[in-house]
Design a protein around this motif. Sequence first.
Motif, PDB file in Angstrom:
ATOM      1  N   ASP A  50      17.507   4.352   1.707  1.00 17.37           N
ATOM      2  CA  ASP A  50      16.662   5.024   0.654  1.00 17.37           C
ATOM      3  C   ASP A  50      15.459   4.675   0.328  1.00 17.37           C
ATOM      4  N   VAL A  51      15.222   3.088  -0.196  1.00 14.76           N
ATOM      5  CA  VAL A  51      14.205   2.772  -0.491  1.00 14.76           C
ATOM      6  C   VAL A  51      13.729   1.480   0.123  1.00 14.76           C
ATOM      7  N   ILE A  52      12.494   0.988   0.385  1.00 14.96           N
ATOM      8  CA  ILE A  52      11.919  -0.232   0.693  1.00 14.96           C
ATOM      9  C   ILE A  52      11.226  -0.862  -0.162  1.00 14.96           C
ATOM     10  N   ILE A  53      11.616  -2.334  -0.315  1.00 14.56           N
ATOM     11  CA  ILE A  53      10.758  -3.383  -1.266  1.00 14.56           C
ATOM     12  C   ILE A  53      10.175  -4.121  -0.361  1.00 14.56           C
ATOM     13  N   ALA A  54       8.490  -3.870  -0.565  1.00 15.51           N
ATOM     14  CA  ALA A  54       7.842  -4.746   0.268  1.00 15.51           C
ATOM     15  C   ALA A  54       7.138  -5.729  -0.632  1.00 15.51           C
ATOM     16  N   ILE A  55       7.406  -6.787  -0.149  1.00 19.58           N
ATOM     17  CA  ILE A  55       7.038  -8.037  -0.972  1.00 19.58           C
ATOM     18  C   ILE A  55       5.859  -8.946  -0.331  1.00 19.58           C
ATOM     19  N   ALA A  56       4.972  -9.147  -0.781  1.00 21.79           N
ATOM     20  CA  ALA A  56       3.588  -9.829  -0.077  1.00 21.79           C
ATOM     21  C   ALA A  56       2.622 -10.544  -1.046  1.00 21.79           C
ATOM     22  N   GLY A  57       2.170 -11.615  -0.574  1.00 22.42           N
ATOM     23  CA  GLY A  57       1.074 -12.298  -1.225  1.00 22.42           C
ATOM     24  C   GLY A  57      -0.328 -11.985  -0.457  1.00 22.42           C
ATOM     25  N   MET A  58      -1.182 -13.249  -0.393  1.00 29.75           N
ATOM     26  CA  MET A  58      -2.375 -13.079   0.402  1.00 29.75           C
ATOM     27  C   MET A  58      -3.261 -11.770  -0.026  1.00 29.75           C
ATOM     28  N   GLU A  59      -3.240 -10.853   1.151  1.00 34.77           N
ATOM     29  CA  GLU A  59      -4.117  -9.550   0.873  1.00 34.77           C
ATOM     30  C   GLU A  59      -3.137  -8.483   0.639  1.00 34.77           C
ATOM     31  N   GLY A  60      -1.980  -8.765   0.593  1.00 36.42           N
ATOM     32  CA  GLY A  60      -0.855  -7.696   0.365  1.00 36.42           C
ATOM     33  C   GLY A  60      -1.082  -6.578   1.065  1.00 36.42           C
ATOM     34  N   ALA A  61      -1.123  -6.297   2.417  1.00 40.22           N
ATOM     35  CA  ALA A  61      -1.218  -5.368   3.083  1.00 40.22           C
ATOM     36  C   ALA A  61       0.048  -4.767   3.558  1.00 40.22           C
ATOM     37  N   LEU A  62       1.065  -5.478   3.440  1.00 38.81           N
ATOM     38  CA  LEU A  62       2.436  -5.141   4.112  1.00 38.81           C
ATOM     39  C   LEU A  62       2.962  -3.777   3.482  1.00 38.81           C
ATOM     40  N   PRO A  63       2.859  -3.304   2.390  1.00 39.30           N
ATOM     41  CA  PRO A  63       3.296  -2.016   1.745  1.00 39.30           C
ATOM     42  C   PRO A  63       2.742  -0.920   2.038  1.00 39.30           C
ATOM     43  N   SER A  64       1.222  -1.039   2.607  1.00 46.92           N
ATOM     44  CA  SER A  64       0.323  -0.043   3.071  1.00 46.92           C
ATOM     45  C   SER A  64       0.919   0.169   4.609  1.00 46.92           C
ATOM     46  N   ILE A  65       0.850  -0.677   5.278  1.00 46.97           N
ATOM     47  CA  ILE A  65       1.416  -0.623   6.619  1.00 46.97           C
ATOM     48  C   ILE A  65       2.549   0.238   6.920  1.00 46.97           C
ATOM     49  N   LEU A  66       3.536  -0.639   6.048  1.00 42.82           N
ATOM     50  CA  LEU A  66       5.015   0.267   6.154  1.00 42.82           C
ATOM     51  C   LEU A  66       4.793   1.921   5.424  1.00 42.82           C
ATOM     52  N   ALA A  67       4.082   2.124   4.704  1.00 48.46           N
ATOM     53  CA  ALA A  67       3.905   3.569   4.159  1.00 48.46           C
ATOM     54  C   ALA A  67       3.229   4.398   5.329  1.00 48.46           C
ATOM     55  N   GLY A  68       2.627   3.594   6.202  1.00 46.99           N
ATOM     56  CA  GLY A  68       2.053   4.535   6.753  1.00 46.99           C
ATOM     57  C   GLY A  68       2.776   4.608   8.442  1.00 46.99           C
ATOM     58  N   LEU A  69       4.124   3.884   8.530  1.00 44.22           N
ATOM     59  CA  LEU A  69       4.870   4.087   9.541  1.00 44.22           C
ATOM     60  C   LEU A  69       6.300   4.502   9.143  1.00 44.22           C
ATOM     61  N   THR A  70       6.502   5.008   7.899  1.00 46.84           N
ATOM     62  CA  THR A  70       8.014   5.289   7.633  1.00 46.84           C
ATOM     63  C   THR A  70       7.948   6.455   6.608  1.00 46.84           C
ATOM     64  N   ASP A  71       8.881   7.165   6.392  1.00 44.86           N
ATOM     65  CA  ASP A  71       9.108   8.298   5.369  1.00 44.86           C
ATOM     66  C   ASP A  71       9.753   7.548   4.066  1.00 44.86           C
ATOM     67  N   VAL A  72      10.129   6.353   4.147  1.00 44.93           N
ATOM     68  CA  VAL A  72      10.895   5.770   3.007  1.00 44.93           C
ATOM     69  C   VAL A  72       9.811   5.489   1.840  1.00 44.93           C
ATOM     70  N   PRO A  73      10.356   5.808   0.703  1.00 48.33           N
ATOM     71  CA  PRO A  73       9.651   5.407  -0.392  1.00 48.33           C
ATOM     72  C   PRO A  73       9.425   3.971  -0.650  1.00 48.33           C
ATOM     73  N   ILE A  74       8.383   3.316  -0.792  1.00 46.19           N
ATOM     74  CA  ILE A  74       8.007   1.830  -0.838  1.00 46.19           C
ATOM     75  C   ILE A  74       7.722   1.375  -2.453  1.00 46.19           C
ATOM     76  N   VAL A  75       8.504   0.380  -2.677  1.00 47.65           N
ATOM     77  CA  VAL A  75       8.146  -0.160  -3.962  1.00 47.65           C
ATOM     78  C   VAL A  75       7.574  -1.590  -3.599  1.00 47.65           C
ATOM     79  N   ALA A  76       6.166  -1.785  -3.965  1.00 51.64           N
ATOM     80  CA  ALA A  76       5.557  -3.060  -3.564  1.00 51.64           C
ATOM     81  C   ALA A  76       5.344  -3.901  -4.625  1.00 51.64           C
ATOM     82  N   VAL A  77       5.562  -5.209  -4.195  1.00 57.56           N
ATOM     83  CA  VAL A  77       5.706  -6.283  -5.044  1.00 57.56           C
ATOM     84  C   VAL A  77       4.572  -7.395  -4.732  1.00 57.56           C
TER      85      VAL A  77
END
Length: 229
Positions: free
Chosen positions: A152-179
């Motif tokens: 139902d939902v993906i939680i994407a957690i990242a430091g550094m440049e924080g690109a992981l949530p954007s990549i996931l949002a471009g590859l899936t139709d699941v809502p992304i909560v970025a941390v």
Amino acid sequence: MIRKVDDIARLDCFREFRAGKPEAIFAQGKSVDDLIKIVKAYLECVDSVLITRLNREQIEALRLNFKEIHVNETGRIAIVGKKAKEISEGKVKEIGKIAIFTAGTSDIPVAEEAYTTARFLGLKVFKFYDVGIACIYRLIEPLKKVKEEDVDVIIAIAGMEGALPSILAGLTDVPIVAVPTSVGYGVNLNGVTTLFSMLLSCPSGVAVVNIDNGFGASVFAYLIVKRKA
């Protein structure tokens, strides 16, 4: 109903009924004695309580004072009461599914805070750790699993440049909560740079919570799942 605990706290016992989510106790900055008083008082209102941002001394005090307790030391988070036993015995009544992704191993403490919060709230969790974009192929199998399980939902957690949530949002139709996390060198600025980067996400469908806020991410995911359930 507000329950007063001496002169140190006023507990919102009806928050879950009013706002759809339970109150949690933020342990950071509280003395051991005050924390124990607050937990005991809260358990007179509800059958379970979630406690975040614990230190070692507080964890040991909780273990000494409460029989029904589930502790996630990596996430510095604990559950006291009925739900602690349910989680330990694998008897959680689940209302939906989420996935937690981390970019790196260093992000796992934040992810584990999110994980235990999600389990407390009745969510089934799939964990995919150390799948950051430095080797983007690591996302292939996790994303297959997300699709197969109808997460139902993906939680994407990242430091550094924080690109992981954007990549996931471009590859899936699941809502992304970025941390964003405070992991990174120099101009990471304890997570501020990562936060700004996530807020600037080009793909839509990404909501961003505060730095290192695994708890807040899971509560937000829970509210999405709850309305769908």
